[in-house]
Design a protein around this motif. Structure first.
Motif, PDB file in Angstrom:
ATOM      1  N   VAL A  41       0.840  -1.194   0.000  1.00 60.34           N
ATOM      2  CA  VAL A  41       0.000   0.000   0.000  1.00 60.34           C
ATOM      3  C   VAL A  41       0.876   1.245   0.000  1.00 60.34           C
ATOM      4  N   ASP A  42       0.669   2.103  -0.968  1.00 60.26           N
ATOM      5  CA  ASP A  42       1.438   3.342  -1.083  1.00 60.26           C
ATOM      6  C   ASP A  42       0.696   4.447  -0.328  1.00 60.26           C
ATOM      7  N   LEU A  43       1.142   4.713   0.894  1.00 61.08           N
ATOM      8  CA  LEU A  43       0.467   5.716   1.714  1.00 61.08           C
ATOM      9  C   LEU A  43       0.704   7.142   1.216  1.00 61.08           C
ATOM     10  N   ASP A  44       1.653   7.315   0.328  1.00 64.67           N
ATOM     11  CA  ASP A  44       1.887   8.630  -0.275  1.00 64.67           C
ATOM     12  C   ASP A  44       1.297   8.721  -1.676  1.00 64.67           C
ATOM     13  N   GLY A  45       0.528   7.722  -2.067  1.00 60.84           N
ATOM     14  CA  GLY A  45      -0.051   7.687  -3.402  1.00 60.84           C
ATOM     15  C   GLY A  45      -1.211   8.650  -3.548  1.00 60.84           C
ATOM     16  N   PRO A  46      -1.758   8.718  -4.746  1.00 64.73           N
ATOM     17  CA  PRO A  46      -2.886   9.628  -4.996  1.00 64.73           C
ATOM     18  C   PRO A  46      -4.124   9.180  -4.227  1.00 64.73           C
ATOM     19  N   PRO A  47      -4.984  10.126  -3.875  1.00 66.66           N
ATOM     20  CA  PRO A  47      -6.190   9.762  -3.116  1.00 66.66           C
ATOM     21  C   PRO A  47      -7.142   8.914  -3.932  1.00 66.66           C
ATOM     22  N   SER A  48      -7.828   8.016  -3.258  1.00 67.60           N
ATOM     23  CA  SER A  48      -8.745   7.110  -3.946  1.00 67.60           C
ATOM     24  C   SER A  48     -10.204   7.406  -3.628  1.00 67.60           C
ATOM     25  N   GLY A  49     -10.459   8.257  -2.656  1.00 69.59           N
ATOM     26  CA  GLY A  49     -11.828   8.516  -2.245  1.00 69.59           C
ATOM     27  C   GLY A  49     -12.216   7.629  -1.077  1.00 69.59           C
ATOM     28  N   THR A  50     -13.215   8.071  -0.331  1.00 66.06           N
ATOM     29  CA  THR A  50     -13.609   7.390   0.907  1.00 66.06           C
ATOM     30  C   THR A  50     -14.036   5.950   0.673  1.00 66.06           C
ATOM     31  N   ARG A  51     -14.929   5.718  -0.270  1.00 62.55           N
ATOM     32  CA  ARG A  51     -15.471   4.376  -0.462  1.00 62.55           C
ATOM     33  C   ARG A  51     -14.391   3.392  -0.894  1.00 62.55           C
ATOM     34  N   GLU A  52     -13.526   3.825  -1.801  1.00 59.07           N
ATOM     35  CA  GLU A  52     -12.471   2.931  -2.276  1.00 59.07           C
ATOM     36  C   GLU A  52     -11.457   2.655  -1.164  1.00 59.07           C
TER      37      GLU A  52
END
Length: 534
Positions: free
Chosen positions: A73-84
């Motif tokens: 899991v890339d914690l610095d990655g782009p946001p995915s949105g709440t549901r995802e």
């Protein structure tokens, strides 16, 4: 099972208002209330589906496998949105969590949680009250204080209000207390109060001693360390054959300590030892503490559920004579973590904790600011969970759950005592069962070596979780039964898994010790064919 949360490939956000540089849909507020409801409902549906479909307490995934999933899991990655993000968390966390509601989970002091408390958890998490000061909490502070009073009354301390004084309470005194994060914090605060009482009486840190049995919770020794007491400050008191504190041994320890010039600042009695689930004889211990004027702390983190038992409350007789008591509602009151409390017989004993700050709780403020009596500042309104549970089930309803697990433990012990493959270790007052696999012909050394191996086999399979400990120098397996819905048949199934694992381990050793590998013609299921030269 994969998450039932529907995937949303792109975050759905509203355009930022003039000058705003953040996602205005990220926080819970009136404008996002409908999104909040949909989100919580989706998570609840996913967890509910898992509760129905789960068949064992753990997935059985290895630690390298789980580490790989976490590291991916890339914690610095782009946001995915709440549901995802929640769908991803469900597939990572919920998929591989330990499920305490499963009847084959029997390892530690973890319980399935009361449904009303889970509902309350949703409420308090969303509102996010902090009960350190009244102006952050208002009615929440008053509700928590009422629950402290209720608990004190159940213990037998004198209280005020609707509940009235409890049985055996002393006139002219009034109890108080505070909710904490757990038994470790509750024990620490109790010993801090005892230390401060002794320090203000002129006792030096170097001469302070705490008397407890070797079966007391590790937090007692850890608290002594954190409080700056000597390395040998915790003195072990002798126990009887069942692991309960021996009053005669306590009397001798009090005398011996006085002869050395040291001062006993507290005696710690345990109402529900972690390993055996035994309750020290509280009345005789209180007699000795009263005789020498020593602080008595009762660690009832495990056994506090007996406060509402309709059949076993007498096992806590004498607890009302303690100076302080630890209760862990997230053990035998079936509350979600965390929910514990420290209750003191005299409200003035909490005074050393008080600390005033102009920006938070100035001394001239007459409001009930509970930061005055807590080691924490920001503190969740965990009391709400217990409040709702008591209102939904009633104290007798919670007590029936406690009695159910104690009755189950008694039935399991009877089963083990009549099974020639197992040996029962000690006894219990609560819901712990200690045992070992040792059929006739298996020597003690080999039986002891099987204990960690059997536990590991079961854990790696995910099918059942048991604990291990050491009693009187010998390792043994431990069942901690805190699931009132578990049946004797369920636990018999766990014991059969233990038996099968032990059989397999012993058979594997026998094969490894064979000088020549087994041939097909000696295997009962592989008949040798004519002309087979192997």
């Amino acid at each position: 099972m994969p998450s039932r949360l529907p995937a949303v490939p792109q975050p759905v956000t509203s355009p930022p208002s003039s000058g705003a540089r953040h996602d205005t849909t990220a926080l819970l507020r009136g404008a996002t209330a409908s999104t909040y409801a949909d989100t919580v409902r989706a998570v609840a549906d996913d967890v509910a589906a898992r509760l129905v479909s789960v068949t064992q307490p753990f997935s059985g995934a290895s630690r390298p496998e789980l580490q790989g999933l976490v590291d991916a899991v890339d914690l610095d990655g782009p946001p995915s949105g709440t549901r995802e993000a929640l769908r991803e968390a469900a597939d990572l966390y919920a998929q591989h969590a330990i499920w305490f509601h499963e009847p084959t989970y029997t390892a530690h002091l973890n319980c399935p949680v009361a449904l009303p408390a889970v509902g309350a958890e949703t409420m308090l998490a969303a509102i996010n009250t902090s009960v350190d000061t009244y102006d952050q909490s208002t009615v929440a502070t008053l509700m928590e204080r009422r629950l402290v009073e209720w608990t004190a009354g159940r213990i037998g301390f004198a209280v005020t209000g609707a509940a009235g004084p409890g049985p055996g309470a002393e006139a002219g005194s009034r109890a108080d207390g505070i909710f904490t994060s757990g038994g470790t914090q509750s024990n620490f605060q109790a010993l801090f109060l005892a230390r401060e009482k002794a320090r203000r009486a002129g006792v030096s840190l170097g001469s302070m001693r705490i008397l407890a049995t070797a079966a007391s919770h590790f937090s007692i020794a850890k608290s002594a360390l954190l409080l700056g007491l000597p390395d040998d400050a915790v003195v072990a008191v002798g126990v009887d054959a069942d692991g309960r504190m021996c009053p005669d041994a306590l009397g001798n320890a009090l005398v011996d300590t006085e002869r050395t010039g040291d001062i006993v600042i507290a005696v710690v009695a345990t109402a529900g030892t972690t390993d055996r689930g035994c309750i020290d004889p509280l009345g005789p211990i209180a007699d000795l503490c009263d005789a020498v004027g020593t602080w008595l702390h009762v660690d009832a983190a495990y056994g506090c559920g007996l406060l509402v038992s309709t059949t076993r409350r007498h096992l806590l007789d004498g607890i009302e004579r303690a100076r302080s008591v630890t209760v862990d509602f997230h053990k035998s009151f079936f509350q979600p973590v965390s929910s514990s409390a420290l209750i003191v017989r005299e409200l003035r004993d909490l005074a050393p904790v008080a600390w005033h700050a102009d920006y938070l709780n100035p001394q001239e403020n007459a409001e009930p600011n509970q930061v005055d009596k807590s080691l924490q500042t920001t503190r969740r309104f965990d009391a709400l969970k217990l409040w709702v549970t008591l209102r939904a089930l009633g104290p007798d309803g919670v007590g029936a759950l406690v009695d159910a697990v104690c009755d189950l433990a008694a039935a399991v012990r009877h089963d083990l005592a009549t099974d020639p493959d197992f040996r029962v270790v000690g006894t219990t007052d609560l819901s712990t069962v200690l045992f070992g696999y040792q059929p006739d012909g298996l020597d003690a050394e080999r039986a002891d070596a099987l204990v960690p191996q059997v536990r590991r086999v079961l854990f790696d399979s995910g099918r059942a979780l048991v604990a291990k400990t050491v009693i009187d120098g010998r390792p043994c397996l431990k069942l901690t039964l805190l699931n009132p819905d578990a049946t004797l048949a369920d636990i018999r199934g766990v014991l059969e898994l233990v038996r099968s694992a032990a059989h397999g381990l012993l058979a594997g050793e026998a094969l490894a010790d064979t000088d020549e590998p087994p041939c097909r013609d000696v295997h009962p299921r592989l008949a040798r064919t004519e002309g087979d030269a192997r």
